[in-house]
Motif scaffolding. Structure first.
Motif, PDB file in Angstrom:
ATOM      1  N   PHE A  93       0.837  -1.200   0.000  1.00 44.58           N
ATOM      2  CA  PHE A  93       0.000   0.000   0.000  1.00 44.58           C
ATOM      3  C   PHE A  93       0.875   1.254   0.000  1.00 44.58           C
ATOM      4  O   PHE A  93       0.648   2.190  -0.771  1.00 44.58           O
ATOM      5  N   ARG A  97       1.032   4.041  -2.973  1.00 47.97           N
ATOM      6  CA  ARG A  97       0.690   5.436  -2.653  1.00 47.97           C
ATOM      7  C   ARG A  97       1.826   6.372  -3.048  1.00 47.97           C
ATOM      8  O   ARG A  97       1.578   7.455  -3.581  1.00 47.97           O
ATOM      9  N   PHE A 164      -6.467  -1.072  -1.975  1.00 44.94           N
ATOM     10  CA  PHE A 164      -5.280  -0.446  -1.413  1.00 44.94           C
ATOM     11  C   PHE A 164      -4.021  -0.677  -2.245  1.00 44.94           C
ATOM     12  O   PHE A 164      -2.938  -0.283  -1.840  1.00 44.94           O
ATOM     13  N   TRP A 173      -6.540   6.894  -2.223  1.00 41.76           N
ATOM     14  CA  TRP A 173      -5.411   6.687  -1.314  1.00 41.76           C
ATOM     15  C   TRP A 173      -5.018   7.902  -0.503  1.00 41.76           C
ATOM     16  O   TRP A 173      -4.301   7.768   0.482  1.00 41.76           O
TER      17      TRP A 173
END
Length: 195
Positions: A93, A97, A164, A173
């Protein structure tokens, strides 16, 4: 064209291609632009990558492989499988991101390239689910997890957490509360795995 003092390698070409894609985007970036950035002829680039499509595929694969490589150490560790699984999803994740937030132009470019290179994406997903399978199998072997088919379970875990890590959710996100939602989903999948 300025002469280059460094040996032309596939890695150098891929680095230059990333920069060209960042500047021009996938629609306008050409092999000639890459060659110009390297100070070589476009024929030199074609000696390493036979077509523009092959170059774009290699750039995409390199980008995805960075994520796989960073996660493989977590998957292969000898720590508690539950902690490894939580850390693996957290690292995935976080990596996704950062890719979306730190360089949005390049991220958008890669979304186009990924659409062109579904086989590269399929290999990437197979690698990631293979890493998850390794963690699940270890957990089953230690009596921490229950699963009759670790590979199937790994794919289900990957799919269940898609919000995610799947780039189609990138806008989500940065939303407030996303970390809490992430923690809740990871806790839910871990609860379902526990022996």
């Amino acid at each position: 064209m300025a002469p280059t003092s460094e040996t032309l390698t596939a890695a150098r070409i891929l680095e230059a291609t990333e920069e060209v894609l960042r500047r021009h985007g996938p629609a306008k970036a050409t092999v000639v632009d890459v060659a110009r950035a390297l100070g070589v002829s476009h024929g030199s680039v074609y000696r390493h990558f036979r077509t523009k499509a092959a170059l774009r595929e290699a750039v995409t694969e390199r980008w995805l492989d960075r994520t796989s490589a960073s996660l493989s150490g977590i998957a292969a560790g000898d720590r508690d499988p539950e902690a490894r699984l939580r850390d693996w999803f957290t690292a995935l994740f976080t990596a996704k991101r950062h890719k979306a937030g730190d360089d949005p132009e390049l991220f958008a470019t890669y979304m186009v390239l990924i659409g062109e290179n579904s086989a590269v994406v399929d290999r990437h997903i197979a690698d990631l689910t293979g890493q998850l399978t390794e963690i699940v199998q270890d957990g089953v072997g230690r009596g921490v997890f229950t699963s009759a088919a670790p590979a199937t379970t790994a794919r289900a875990l990957f799919d269940a957490t898609g919000r995610f890590h799947d780039p189609c959710y990138a806008r989500d996100w940065e939303q407030p509360g996303i970390e809490t939602e992430f923690d809740a989903v990871v806790e839910l999948v871990l609860r379902g795995l526990r022996a």
